[in-house]
Write a protein that holds these residues in place. Structure first.
Motif, PDB file in Angstrom:
ATOM      1  N   LYS A   1       5.257   4.974  -5.729  1.00  0.00           N
ATOM      2  CA  LYS A   1       4.274   4.203  -4.981  1.00  0.00           C
ATOM      3  C   LYS A   1       2.920   4.907  -4.998  1.00  0.00           C
ATOM      4  O   LYS A   1       2.814   6.048  -4.564  1.00  0.00           O
ATOM      5  N   VAL A   2       1.924   4.228  -5.491  1.00  0.00           N
ATOM      6  CA  VAL A   2       0.555   4.733  -5.441  1.00  0.00           C
ATOM      7  C   VAL A   2      -0.113   4.011  -4.273  1.00  0.00           C
ATOM      8  O   VAL A   2      -0.659   2.921  -4.425  1.00  0.00           O
ATOM      9  N   ASN A   3      -0.044   4.631  -3.110  1.00  0.00           N
ATOM     10  CA  ASN A   3      -0.356   3.881  -1.897  1.00  0.00           C
ATOM     11  C   ASN A   3      -1.420   4.509  -1.008  1.00  0.00           C
ATOM     12  O   ASN A   3      -1.804   3.927  -0.003  1.00  0.00           O
ATOM     13  N   THR A   4      -1.917   5.699  -1.361  1.00  0.00           N
ATOM     14  CA  THR A   4      -2.854   6.381  -0.473  1.00  0.00           C
ATOM     15  C   THR A   4      -4.121   5.568  -0.250  1.00  0.00           C
ATOM     16  O   THR A   4      -4.621   5.469   0.876  1.00  0.00           O
ATOM     17  N   TYR A   5      -4.636   4.962  -1.316  1.00  0.00           N
ATOM     18  CA  TYR A   5      -5.868   4.187  -1.154  1.00  0.00           C
ATOM     19  C   TYR A   5      -5.652   2.976  -0.244  1.00  0.00           C
ATOM     20  O   TYR A   5      -6.506   2.652   0.587  1.00  0.00           O
ATOM     21  N   ASN A   6      -4.511   2.302  -0.397  1.00  0.00           N
ATOM     22  CA  ASN A   6      -4.224   1.152   0.455  1.00  0.00           C
ATOM     23  C   ASN A   6      -4.120   1.577   1.921  1.00  0.00           C
ATOM     24  O   ASN A   6      -4.613   0.873   2.815  1.00  0.00           O
ATOM     25  N   GLU A   7      -3.486   2.718   2.165  1.00  0.00           N
ATOM     26  CA  GLU A   7      -3.367   3.211   3.536  1.00  0.00           C
ATOM     27  C   GLU A   7      -4.743   3.566   4.099  1.00  0.00           C
ATOM     28  O   GLU A   7      -5.051   3.265   5.258  1.00  0.00           O
TER      29      GLU A   7
END
Length: 299
Positions: free
Chosen positions: A146-152
């Motif tokens: 999951k590449v999710n840091t930007y979404n968070e």
């Protein structure tokens, strides 16, 4: 206490403080919506990982320093420090420390209650423990990565806010960049000062600034605990408040003014900019008149 331990405490505190500040500065430049991407590009998103890497490491080190120094002040021995990167647990450990009295810093000795939590702390912890730090590399070989840091970060930024004072300081910094660039160009130093202007003209996005100030308040709280733990509590401990106080023990607006926008005396800067803008506008008007005269049609 040996000179080696004294030097290690000071050096580690300097390291932690600069890491934290560097991260906070970089995170202000994270775009947080499709309309903020210049030319539709996402090339600036990497600033999030640069900033989070620095901030999470710095905050972790500040927490461990606070735990270590409180332990030494209480028992005369440094405790064994936790090896994990669990930011939430480290903050919880700092919260239960016994701090001495400090009337002028009492408001910063209480763990800040932030409207962005618990999501904000979870995002920092996810990044610090490796899940976020290596998400781009993991995505190269893990199908379920999951590449999710930007979404968070974007979700947090959408809920953040800044005060009118901080909003004014953001505008003032932009005005500074414009005035300095115009003055340098008029003096024939546009190319010479290019690298200086790149730093000054680095954009700041208000939603990200709001998240940054929430992160700052966590660092301020931990720094205050560290400051009080070493403020003449033991003759063997260096007074580490001399390291962290100039950077972190301020109000949110003052921290942004001194250490992010780096304006210092904003009233004097405003006066200087008013005079500078008058000169700039006068030069522009003179240039327009010269251009009109050169292109005018002779009878």
């Amino acid at each position: 206490m040996t000179p080696r331990i004294w030097e290690s405490l000071v050096a580690e505190t300097q390291f932690a403080a600069e890491l934290t500040l560097t991260g906070l500065r970089r995170l202000c430049s994270v775009p947080t919506g499709p309309d903020l991407f210049p030319w539709g590009s996402k090339d600036l998103n990497y600033a999030l990982h640069v900033g989070m890497y620095s901030y999470s490491s710095g905050l972790e080190r500040l927490c461990k320093l606070a735990i270590a120094c409180n332990g030494y002040a209480a028992t005369g021995k440094f405790p064994k420090l936790p090896q994990s990167h669990k930011i939430g647990k480290l903050l919880d450990a700092v919260e239960v420390l016994t701090s001495g009295a400090s009337m002028h810093k009492a408001e910063y000795l209480v763990r800040p209650l932030d409207g962005l939590d618990p999501d904000l702390t979870k995002t920092v912890e996810r990044f610090a423990d490796g899940t976020g730090r290596y998400e781009h590399l993991d995505s190269l070989w893990k199908d379920n990565a999951k590449v999710n840091t930007y979404n968070e970060w974007s979700a947090l930024a959408a809920k953040s806010s800044v005060s009118e004072e901080v909003r004014r300081l953001i505008s003032l910094r932009e005005a500074m960049a414009y005035a300095i660039r115009e003055q340098l160009a008029d003096d024939g130093l546009e190319s010479t000062a290019q690298t200086v202007m790149e730093d000054l003209q680095l954009p700041m996005y208000e939603p990200s600034v709001g998240v940054v100030l929430s992160l700052f308040r966590k660092a301020r709280w931990v720094s205050t605990i560290l400051d009080v733990a070493t403020a003449y509590t033991d003759p063997g401990l260096p007074i580490l408040g001399e390291v962290v106080s100039p950077t972190f023990i301020h109000s949110s607006a003052d921290f942004f003014n001194y250490n992010i926008a780096r304006i210092s005396d904003d009233e004097v800067v405003e006066e200087e900019l008013q005079a500078a803008y008058k000169r700039i506008h006068a030069r522009e008007a003179e240039s327009e008149n010269e251009d009109f005269e050169e292109t005018g049609i002779e009878e």
